[in-house]
Design an enzyme around this catalytic site. Structure first.
Site, PDB file in Angstrom:
ATOM      1  N   GLU A  19       0.824  -1.208   0.000  1.00 49.62           N
ATOM      2  CA  GLU A  19       0.000   0.000   0.000  1.00 49.62           C
ATOM      3  C   GLU A  19       0.864   1.266   0.000  1.00 49.62           C
ATOM      4  O   GLU A  19       1.789   1.407   0.794  1.00 49.62           O
ATOM      5  CB  GLU A  19      -0.907   0.002   1.237  1.00 49.62           C
ATOM      6  CG  GLU A  19      -1.860   1.192   1.297  1.00 49.62           C
ATOM      7  CD  GLU A  19      -2.634   1.259   2.605  1.00 49.62           C
ATOM      8  OE1 GLU A  19      -3.720   1.851   2.614  1.00 49.62           O
ATOM      9  OE2 GLU A  19      -2.140   0.712   3.621  1.00 49.62           O
TER      10      GLU A  19
ATOM     11  N   CYS B 190      -5.597  -2.777   2.690  1.00 45.98           N
ATOM     12  CA  CYS B 190      -5.334  -2.616   4.115  1.00 45.98           C
ATOM     13  C   CYS B 190      -6.596  -2.696   4.976  1.00 45.98           C
ATOM     14  O   CYS B 190      -7.081  -3.777   5.230  1.00 45.98           O
ATOM     15  CB  CYS B 190      -4.536  -1.338   4.363  1.00 45.98           C
ATOM     16  SG  CYS B 190      -3.589  -1.384   5.924  1.00 45.98           S
TER      17      CYS B 190
ATOM     18  N   LYS C 195     -10.030   2.238  -2.299  1.00 45.89           N
ATOM     19  CA  LYS C 195     -10.232   1.708  -0.949  1.00 45.89           C
ATOM     20  C   LYS C 195     -11.586   2.142  -0.398  1.00 45.89           C
ATOM     21  O   LYS C 195     -11.920   3.329  -0.381  1.00 45.89           O
ATOM     22  CB  LYS C 195      -9.096   2.198  -0.053  1.00 45.89           C
ATOM     23  CG  LYS C 195      -9.069   1.621   1.347  1.00 45.89           C
ATOM     24  CD  LYS C 195      -7.774   2.051   2.043  1.00 45.89           C
ATOM     25  CE  LYS C 195      -7.634   1.500   3.435  1.00 45.89           C
ATOM     26  NZ  LYS C 195      -6.317   1.860   4.028  1.00 45.89           N
TER      27      LYS C 195
END
Length: 296
Positions: free
Chosen positions: A44, A154, A117
């Site tokens: 990331e 994440c 995300k």
């Protein structure tokens, strides 16, 4: 039955120098490809240190268009190496609108698409809500030359719903580019438990969905008093789990590594036949999950 394919995970350290990070990533992509990796993922926000440790409006200047200059450079590397790439970047969408985004490049350098995300944390040293607008592209799959893949980023990895939807679209492997580590003052008491929870939740996505998961984390210490924070020790431990959650390859916690792992879609087929969790879902009973909370 779909052909076997080989994935590569690049676990690396990052500095404040974006060009240095890009050059290191390119070297490691080439190394992974030489070792046989056909789909290679970076961790990331690899282009910089993990800047979300502080809230600083100047750091928005790190963002770029996606596709943009970095994807253009890496598209050349993808074509050179004949490898598809999963590339995590800080995306500038418009004035004041920024995303934590993964671009997918195919083995011929083609820009396949991107994932933004969806789940954005806001915790000490992880002040992501200051920087990132939640994603609006849903949970797409991407067809590369070698396999159909999904991406979560994440904080997404803690939510079974996103992983389930990604798997339901046919992903043969779900990549989880990640930047997670220990707060220095928490490691002694809670470090082992935090690391175990992180591995367990992602292994559970593999088990529940009968799919490979590939988790790639950064490594090394970033920040500190000189940078206005206590710093984070990123714990590495990048790993690949098979469709029944067995970890088949794992990196160390304290050094850069490249994992190269063969994935066999027949393993997913066999796992789903014998443990038919997808077959037995009661989707007729799940509408309440759309509520924020049910308790009175």
């Amino acid at each position: 039955m779909a052909d076997k394919f080989t994935i590569g995970l690049v676990q690396m350290k990052c500095t404040a120098n974006a060009e240095e990070n890009l050059a290191r990533a390119i070297d490691k992509i080439r190394e992974a490809a030489k070792r046989g990796a056909q789909i290679i993922s970076l961790h990331e926000l690899f282009h910089s240190e993990y800047f979300c440790r502080t809230e600083d409006a100047e750091l928005f200047n790190l963002a770029e268009a996606v596709p943009g200059p970095t994807t253009e450079k890496l598209a050349q590397i993808a074509k050179e190496c004949r490898a598809a790439l999963v590339v995590s970047l800080f995306e500038r969408r418009a004035a004041g609108i920024y995303h934590n985004t993964c671009a997918v490049l195919d083995a011929d350098g083609t820009f396949v698409g991107k994932y933004r995300k969806m789940h954005i944390p806001d915790d000490p040293l992880y002040y992501e809500k200051f920087y990132f607008t939640p994603g609006d592209l849903g949970f797409p799959n991407f067809d590369t030359k070698y396999a159909r893949i999904g991406v979560q980023i994440c904080w997404d990895q803690w939510y079974p719903e996103g992983s389930r939807l990604t798997a339901m679209s046919g992903a043969q492997v779900i990549f989880y580019p990640t930047s997670i580590g220990w707060h220095p003052h928490e490691k002694a008491q809670n470090g082992a438990g935090q690391l175990d929870a992180w591995k367990t939740i992602q292994r559970s996505h593999a088990i529940a969905n009968g799919v490979y998961v590939a988790v790639v984390n950064r490594v090394g210490f970033e920040g500190g008093v000189a940078q206005g924070d206590s710093g984070l020790e990123f714990w590495g431990n990048s790993f690949v789990a098979d469709p029944f959650g067995e970890i088949i390859s794992q990196a160390a916690s304290d050094r850069e590594e490249i994992l190269v792992v063969e994935c066999d879609p027949a393993k997913s087929e066999d796992t789903r036949r014998n443990w038919p969790f997808l077959r037995d879902r009661r989707i007729d009973a799940y509408p309440p999950i759309l509520n924020r909370w049910l308790a009175e």
